[in-house]
Design an enzyme around this catalytic site. Sequence first.
Site, PDB file in Angstrom:
ATOM      1  N   ALA A  61      29.672  48.155 -35.395  1.00 37.81           N
ATOM      2  CA  ALA A  61      30.947  47.650 -34.875  1.00 37.81           C
ATOM      3  C   ALA A  61      31.828  47.217 -36.038  1.00 37.81           C
ATOM      4  O   ALA A  61      31.331  46.801 -37.076  1.00 37.81           O
ATOM      5  CB  ALA A  61      30.685  46.475 -33.947  1.00 37.81           C
ATOM      6  N   GLY A 102      25.567  49.611 -34.226  1.00 41.43           N
ATOM      7  CA  GLY A 102      26.193  50.671 -33.435  1.00 41.43           C
ATOM      8  C   GLY A 102      26.101  52.022 -34.122  1.00 41.43           C
ATOM      9  O   GLY A 102      26.054  53.062 -33.453  1.00 41.43           O
ATOM     10  N   GLU A 105      22.828  53.289 -33.187  1.00 38.94           N
ATOM     11  CA  GLU A 105      22.823  53.618 -31.752  1.00 38.94           C
ATOM     12  C   GLU A 105      23.516  54.954 -31.509  1.00 38.94           C
ATOM     13  O   GLU A 105      23.078  55.752 -30.679  1.00 38.94           O
ATOM     14  CB  GLU A 105      23.495  52.495 -30.951  1.00 38.94           C
ATOM     15  CG  GLU A 105      22.660  51.221 -30.965  1.00 38.94           C
ATOM     16  CD  GLU A 105      23.259  50.114 -30.118  1.00 38.94           C
ATOM     17  OE1 GLU A 105      24.298  49.571 -30.523  1.00 38.94           O
ATOM     18  OE2 GLU A 105      22.686  49.806 -29.049  1.00 38.94           O
ATOM     19  N   GLU A 125      21.398  43.394 -34.882  1.00 38.93           N
ATOM     20  CA  GLU A 125      22.127  42.525 -33.953  1.00 38.93           C
ATOM     21  C   GLU A 125      21.459  41.172 -33.743  1.00 38.93           C
ATOM     22  O   GLU A 125      22.116  40.150 -33.559  1.00 38.93           O
ATOM     23  CB  GLU A 125      22.296  43.229 -32.596  1.00 38.93           C
ATOM     24  CG  GLU A 125      23.337  44.330 -32.575  1.00 38.93           C
ATOM     25  CD  GLU A 125      22.845  45.649 -33.159  1.00 38.93           C
ATOM     26  OE1 GLU A 125      21.723  45.706 -33.717  1.00 38.93           O
ATOM     27  OE2 GLU A 125      23.612  46.632 -33.055  1.00 38.93           O
TER      28      GLU A 125
END
Length: 697
Positions: A61, A102, A105, A125
Amino acid sequence: MTTWYEVRGDVAVLQLDNPPVNGLNNATRKALVEGLERALDDAKVKAIVITGTDKVFSGGADIREFNTPAAMAEPTLLQVIAAAESSFKPVIAAINGVCMGGGLELALGCHYRVATPKASMALPEVKLGILPGAGGTQRLPRAVGVEKALRMITTGDPIGADEALKAGLVGRIVPDTTFQGVLDFAREVVQRASHPKLRDAKAALPPNTDAMAFFKAAREQVAKASRGLTAPLKCVDAVEAAALRPFEEGIQIERALFVELVQSAESKALRHAFFAERTAAKIPDVPEDTPTRPIKSAAVIGFGTMGGGIAMSFANAGIPVRVLEMKPEALDKGLATCRRNWEATAKKGRLTMGEVEQRMALLKPTLKYEDLADADIVIEAVFEDMKVKHEVFRTLDRVMKPGAILATNTSTLDVDAIAAVTRRPQDVIGTHFFSPANVMRLLEVVRAKKTGKDVLATVMQLAKRLKKVAVVSGVCDGFIGNRMLEQYVRQSLFLVDEGASPQQIDAALSKFGMAMGPFTMYDMAGMDIGYAIRQRRYVEKPHITYSKIADRVVEAGRLGQKTGKGWYRYELPDRTPRPDPEIDAMIAAYRKEIGIAPRAISDDEIVGRCIYALVNEGAKILEEGIALRASDIDVVYLAGYGFPAAKGGPMHYAQSVGFDQVIASMRQYGANPHGDPKFWEPAPLLVEAAKAGRWPK
Ligand code: NAD
């Protein structure tokens, strides 16, 4: 442009390019979806590669987007990942470097992953008190198995390319010099009839495992390792869902857990701490483009406890460092200590013996100041005595090359007064390391009145190379950390006077989350230094009141662990603190002497008085401009004093409790005639914060 689109033969390449870490902000997410659509529409294209720039695939992010509407704007990361996963042409993540959060991911949503040898992959995270919320907790266990996924997700620690290959997270390691390996891989997979989706795979438990027992054990282990944090346990819940439920259900569970965690006080505190650390590097009147002085070599004066750790920090960063002592024996002893420390690290497998030798070779012992003359920075770590410091700085002024930075590691002396004996006060600065200096992350950078901006900027930059988190402090007695600590210490001793035992106080503050209780800390640090400081204060600042109980303990020859007894007794070499009836008797006698009948004291009062003492002094430090901002004070306490990360530092904690409540408690403590009632007058800045609902700076 945040993402480049290029077709190389029959392969479309989407290259993330959103410096500095290819954060997946809204523009980047849009560009990815558009790129995927374009590639699907182009009949020439047979496979799609997503990759990054230089040494970064994607850091996840975009933190610049945090807490803005853009973070939630479509396409969301989940939608981007869905687009990649549902593509009928194979999508390959070419992980060319850092791939985190992210970013990983997204890679997990691709059909294939390849990595360059230096790639590093993590789902960090949990370090911000949350969990991967874009399918990471569901796809990673399907890629690498439940065991490894649990480790990665609950610790947030990265794995390298080799480990990723072995675990099945990536299918191949490709050279990082040319892109050919990636294109070759893409052309190979094009031949296959179908392309794997991790959502369809099984999240494998170790063979012959009873799932219930496995997750019970995992929870116990994670709870132990994470010292009361919630997020790591929620990560276990999410991974358990990946192992036991269908993908779609697991994703729902991940989402619900994510939403719960994002709103938690723990996550708010951890995110505050994350941003606080970044902000601490910014100094309003020293812009980022302030020219700095090159630091290629260093020198340390005094090779004792601190000098040794400081020299190790430089050598760890690959910076050659000369060390000066008064006698050859002191040099030999210092070198032997450094070697022993590094060898201990090597024994744990975190250094090779070759690296130990390389580091040793960077330490250059000397007895002559002339040998230091051309060092770019010299850090003085001699005895804490102004006369000695003055002598050292006069000599440095005489011998050091022009432009060398002259730093002092003093913890209590006036840096302006040290600078004043040189003809170059602009080059003088305080670098207050914490013990052990090769381990502790905090560095208080003490800006004296005449310290040059370039010198300050250079030392802040150097701190990063030394892997320290630097916080600027003005000159005052104790700087930020120790000045606040003094109030914490005073309260802990007043509490003993009034009826609490050292064990009760230690237990209450450990339960609050402090890395250790104050009395265990005093024993570990040794109580002679505090004793000497107090004796000086009785003369210099007679208006400050102290409990004399600590003096009694020291005067009985109990200095802490180093003498085998202090507030506790020790069966050395075992360092377990054991309650000691002798101490109980000394405390009882002292209470009698000062005419106090002990009362039962609640853990709430113990925590409130010790922690709010930090807050009130912190507010004064902020008001005086000694600290630039409340969050800097939090960084000092988190990185240097074992304050619980989940509470975000004392200043953040006060805000999360509610300033009005903090002030009300202070007034209550102030009604108690013992324990310096005047101290509890709320600092004006705290009152101001209560009105605004936040710290004014
Ligand atoms: P220490 O006694 O372990 O080491 C001091 C060393 O300096 C000794 O080896 C001594 O031989 C040497 N020395 C003394 N005078 C010298 C001189 N004129 N020239 C060269 N060498 C000389 O002390 P320490 O704990 O390392 O503390 C050093 C400094 O760091 C002090 O200013 C102290 O206040 C500060 N400090 C200490 C701590 C801590 O936890 N110990 C933490 C932060 C800062």
